[in-house]
Design a protein around this motif. Structure first.
Motif, PDB file in Angstrom:
ATOM      1  N   ASN A   1       0.820  -1.208   0.000  1.00 42.64           N
ATOM      2  CA  ASN A   1       0.000   0.000   0.000  1.00 42.64           C
ATOM      3  C   ASN A   1       0.858   1.264   0.000  1.00 42.64           C
ATOM      4  OD1 ASN A   1      -2.683   1.303   0.247  1.00 42.64           O
ATOM      5  ND2 ASN A   1      -1.827   2.030   2.187  1.00 42.64           N
ATOM      6  N   GLY A   2       2.043   1.177   0.595  1.00 49.42           N
ATOM      7  CA  GLY A   2       2.941   2.324   0.579  1.00 49.42           C
ATOM      8  C   GLY A   2       3.336   2.731  -0.829  1.00 49.42           C
ATOM      9  N   GLU A   3       3.480   1.738  -1.724  1.00 48.93           N
ATOM     10  CA  GLU A   3       3.809   2.041  -3.114  1.00 48.93           C
ATOM     11  C   GLU A   3       2.648   2.777  -3.796  1.00 48.93           C
ATOM     12  OE1 GLU A   3       6.749   1.449  -4.846  1.00 48.93           O
ATOM     13  OE2 GLU A   3       7.395   1.129  -2.767  1.00 48.93           O
ATOM     14  N   LEU A   4       1.421   2.392  -3.458  1.00 53.73           N
ATOM     15  CA  LEU A   4       0.257   3.064  -4.022  1.00 53.73           C
ATOM     16  C   LEU A   4       0.198   4.510  -3.542  1.00 53.73           C
ATOM     17  CD1 LEU A   4      -2.229   2.364  -5.844  1.00 53.73           C
ATOM     18  CD2 LEU A   4      -3.511   2.087  -3.730  1.00 53.73           C
ATOM     19  N   GLU A   5       0.471   4.736  -2.270  1.00 52.31           N
ATOM     20  CA  GLU A   5       0.455   6.101  -1.735  1.00 52.31           C
ATOM     21  C   GLU A   5       1.560   6.943  -2.358  1.00 52.31           C
ATOM     22  OE1 GLU A   5      -1.913   7.436   0.151  1.00 52.31           O
ATOM     23  OE2 GLU A   5      -2.894   5.497  -0.139  1.00 52.31           O
ATOM     24  N   ARG A   6       2.719   6.340  -2.544  1.00 55.71           N
ATOM     25  CA  ARG A   6       3.816   7.072  -3.195  1.00 55.71           C
ATOM     26  C   ARG A   6       3.443   7.442  -4.617  1.00 55.71           C
ATOM     27  NH1 ARG A   6       7.392   6.068  -6.791  1.00 55.71           N
ATOM     28  NH2 ARG A   6       6.728   3.891  -6.934  1.00 55.71           N
ATOM     29  N   PHE A   7       2.835   6.501  -5.358  1.00 55.35           N
ATOM     30  CA  PHE A   7       2.431   6.755  -6.734  1.00 55.35           C
ATOM     31  C   PHE A   7       1.400   7.891  -6.770  1.00 55.35           C
ATOM     32  CE2 PHE A   7       0.671   6.069 -10.907  1.00 55.35           C
ATOM     33  CZ  PHE A   7       1.661   5.422 -11.631  1.00 55.35           C
ATOM     34  N   ALA A   8       0.438   7.852  -5.858  1.00 60.74           N
ATOM     35  CA  ALA A   8      -0.597   8.888  -5.813  1.00 60.74           C
ATOM     36  C   ALA A   8       0.002  10.255  -5.520  1.00 60.74           C
ATOM     37  CB  ALA A   8      -1.643   8.528  -4.757  1.00 60.74           C
ATOM     38  N   SER A   9       1.003  10.296  -4.647  1.00 63.07           N
ATOM     39  CA  SER A   9       1.589  11.581  -4.262  1.00 63.07           C
ATOM     40  C   SER A   9       2.404  12.211  -5.379  1.00 63.07           C
ATOM     41  CB  SER A   9       2.471  11.400  -3.016  1.00 63.07           C
ATOM     42  OG  SER A   9       3.654  10.662  -3.330  1.00 63.07           O
ATOM     43  N   ARG A  10       2.861  11.401  -6.309  1.00 64.52           N
ATOM     44  CA  ARG A  10       3.708  11.908  -7.396  1.00 64.52           C
ATOM     45  C   ARG A  10       2.934  12.153  -8.692  1.00 64.52           C
ATOM     46  NH1 ARG A  10       9.125  11.635  -6.863  1.00 64.52           N
ATOM     47  NH2 ARG A  10       9.353  11.408  -9.126  1.00 64.52           N
ATOM     48  N   THR A  11       1.642  11.894  -8.690  1.00 61.92           N
ATOM     49  CA  THR A  11       0.858  12.030  -9.912  1.00 61.92           C
ATOM     50  C   THR A  11      -0.392  12.869  -9.639  1.00 61.92           C
ATOM     51  OG1 THR A  11      -0.309   9.952  -9.442  1.00 61.92           O
ATOM     52  CG2 THR A  11       1.638   9.821 -10.853  1.00 61.92           C
ATOM     53  N   SER A  12      -1.085  13.191 -10.721  1.00 64.70           N
ATOM     54  CA  SER A  12      -2.352  13.915 -10.643  1.00 64.70           C
ATOM     55  C   SER A  12      -3.306  13.279 -11.650  1.00 64.70           C
ATOM     56  CB  SER A  12      -2.143  15.398 -10.949  1.00 64.70           C
ATOM     57  OG  SER A  12      -1.612  15.571 -12.261  1.00 64.70           O
ATOM     58  N   GLY A  13      -4.514  13.819 -11.756  1.00 67.35           N
ATOM     59  CA  GLY A  13      -5.453  13.323 -12.750  1.00 67.35           C
ATOM     60  C   GLY A  13      -6.049  11.978 -12.411  1.00 67.35           C
ATOM     61  N   HIS A  14      -6.043  11.600 -11.144  1.00 65.38           N
ATOM     62  CA  HIS A  14      -6.583  10.299 -10.743  1.00 65.38           C
ATOM     63  C   HIS A  14      -7.628  10.483  -9.653  1.00 65.38           C
ATOM     64  CE1 HIS A  14      -4.304  10.557  -6.983  1.00 65.38           C
ATOM     65  NE2 HIS A  14      -3.222  10.835  -7.693  1.00 65.38           N
ATOM     66  N   ARG A  15      -8.390   9.442  -9.428  1.00 65.51           N
ATOM     67  CA  ARG A  15      -9.263   9.363  -8.265  1.00 65.51           C
ATOM     68  C   ARG A  15      -9.097   7.979  -7.640  1.00 65.51           C
ATOM     69  NH1 ARG A  15     -14.009   6.600  -9.351  1.00 65.51           N
ATOM     70  NH2 ARG A  15     -14.602   6.370 -11.556  1.00 65.51           N
ATOM     71  N   ARG A  16      -9.319   7.914  -6.358  1.00 63.63           N
ATOM     72  CA  ARG A  16      -9.154   6.654  -5.640  1.00 63.63           C
ATOM     73  C   ARG A  16     -10.373   5.762  -5.851  1.00 63.63           C
ATOM     74  NH1 ARG A  16      -4.891   6.738  -1.952  1.00 63.63           N
ATOM     75  NH2 ARG A  16      -3.897   8.788  -1.797  1.00 63.63           N
ATOM     76  N   VAL A  17     -10.133   4.475  -5.967  1.00 66.56           N
ATOM     77  CA  VAL A  17     -11.204   3.500  -6.126  1.00 66.56           C
ATOM     78  C   VAL A  17     -11.032   2.425  -5.055  1.00 66.56           C
ATOM     79  CG1 VAL A  17     -11.632   3.892  -8.578  1.00 66.56           C
ATOM     80  CG2 VAL A  17      -9.828   2.303  -7.894  1.00 66.56           C
ATOM     81  N   ASP A  18     -12.160   1.956  -4.549  1.00 61.78           N
ATOM     82  CA  ASP A  18     -12.118   0.914  -3.533  1.00 61.78           C
ATOM     83  C   ASP A  18     -12.356  -0.457  -4.168  1.00 61.78           C
ATOM     84  OD1 ASP A  18     -14.835   0.798  -4.062  1.00 61.78           O
ATOM     85  OD2 ASP A  18     -15.436   1.750  -2.183  1.00 61.78           O
ATOM     86  N   GLU A  19     -12.442  -1.464  -3.321  1.00 60.48           N
ATOM     87  CA  GLU A  19     -12.571  -2.840  -3.800  1.00 60.48           C
ATOM     88  C   GLU A  19     -13.818  -3.034  -4.649  1.00 60.48           C
ATOM     89  OE1 GLU A  19     -12.281  -7.374  -1.931  1.00 60.48           O
ATOM     90  OE2 GLU A  19     -12.476  -5.625  -0.614  1.00 60.48           O
ATOM     91  N   ASP A  20     -14.920  -2.404  -4.243  1.00 63.38           N
ATOM     92  CA  ASP A  20     -16.167  -2.561  -5.002  1.00 63.38           C
ATOM     93  C   ASP A  20     -16.069  -1.926  -6.384  1.00 63.38           C
ATOM     94  OD1 ASP A  20     -17.316  -3.930  -2.916  1.00 63.38           O
ATOM     95  OD2 ASP A  20     -18.314  -2.159  -2.069  1.00 63.38           O
TER      96      ASP A  20
END
Length: 333
Positions: free
Chosen positions: A93-112
């Motif tokens: 999950n730390g890799e996902l947070e790092r990726f999110a912090s370095r990029t833009s133009g995205h939104r978070r999605v959950d399991e559903d």
């Protein structure tokens, strides 16, 4: 204006299109005997400027954000606009947070929502990022479509030909990549697989983050998937190594275990030219304009580089016309 384009990879084809659209008489000379076989042939085809910003400089985003529109106009029907999905295992999950912090133009999605967008990934990932404005294409189909479009515009192609064998041009554009012999370039080797399995369906490219070996899987037609890619500082064009094969397959199986039963349809290696800053350059030397250093962003950045090259060619021509007119005026005075 008569312009010779050297090289029929993605840089050469996009440059030829920009020149022909502006009214130039274009000839393309390619050393290979047919379209393909170069680094462009083994590309992922992801038009993903926001994702690429994670490891690239801001110009990659600025230059690449209009690439999908360009390809859509130049090769109608080749672009799929379904976005990009980025996922990671819970332990990463730390890799996902790092990726999110370095990029833009995205939104978070959950399991559903992951399950809704990609049903075959249901229950496999709890969190992810969706980049809705990104797109992808099949590089081989897109290059073939662009070739046909250029032929319809009257562009001449000479395959199996050395550029020195054709002459009589006002300008040249060198798009030969590593073959250009520019000692500022280094080769970055990328290895890829094409897998076939009817047991997995994906609607968009999926990137699986991992601290050691991140992976992307790009859907093709007929249940085929392009899996990539390594980035090795090497100019070797030899076959895929056993280590890379194992790492790519292991990561693919981590995304979905059904890839373990997939057929390996093809392996491929492309050596991508890169400058020290990993950014492309368009440069003019006399009557020759060069496009080089596209690195891992060929299909994403080639349209912007082609526009720059065409503008440089035509502006240079206008400057020469103005200088010649000034000379004639001085002589008559």
């Amino acid at each position: 204006m008569r312009v010779l384009v050297q090289g029929a990879g993605v840089a050469g084809l996009t440059a030829a299109f920009e020149l022909a659209t502006r009214g130039a008489a274009v000839t393309v000379a390619e050393a290979r005997h047919a379209l393909g076989g170069n680094a462009s042939w083994f590309a992922g085809g992801m038009l993903a400027p926001w994702c690429e910003r994670e490891s690239a400089e801001q110009p990659v985003l600025d230059l690449g954000r209009d690439a999908a529109d360009w390809w859509d106009a130049a090769t109608p029907g080749q672009v799929t606009r379904a976005g990009t999905m980025v996922v990671a295992a819970p332990r990463d999950n730390g890799e996902l947070e790092r990726f999110a912090s370095r990029t833009s133009g995205h939104r978070r999605v959950d399991e559903d929502e992951i399950a809704l967008l990609e049903p075959d990934l249901a229950g496999r990932f709890r969190r992810g990022l969706l980049f809705p404005d990104e797109a992808h294409l099949d590089p081989r189909q897109a290059m073939a479509a662009l070739h046909d479009r250029l032929a319809d515009k009257g562009v001449e192609f000479h395959f199996g030909a050395d550029a020195s064998a054709v002459s009589g041009f006002d300008r040249q554009i060198d798009c030969t990549g590593m073959a250009a012999g520019d000692d500022r370039l280094r080769g970055v080797r990328g290895e890829m697989l094409i897998l076939n399995t009817p047991d997995v369906s994906l609607s968009r490219p999926v990137r699986l983050l991992h601290p050691r070996f991140p992976l992307y899987v790009v859907p093709r037609t007929d249940h085929r998937f392009m899996v990539g890619a390594t980035m090795i500082e090497s100019q070797s064009t030899g076959p895929v190594t056993a280590r890379s094969m194992m790492e790519l397959l292991s990561a693919a199986c981590a995304l979905h275990p059904a890839f373990g039963e997939a057929e390996i349809v093809e392996t491929g290696v492309g050596v991508r030219p890169a400058f020290s800053d990993n950014l492309p350059r368009v440069e003019a030397r006399g009557n020759t304009v060069t496009i080089n250093g596209l690195y891992r962003h060929g299909f994403l950045l080639a349209p912007a580089m082609a526009r720059q090259a065409a503008e440089l060619v035509f502006n240079q021509d206008k400057s020469m016309e103005l200088a010649n007119e000034t000379d004639r005026q001085r002589q008559s005075a």
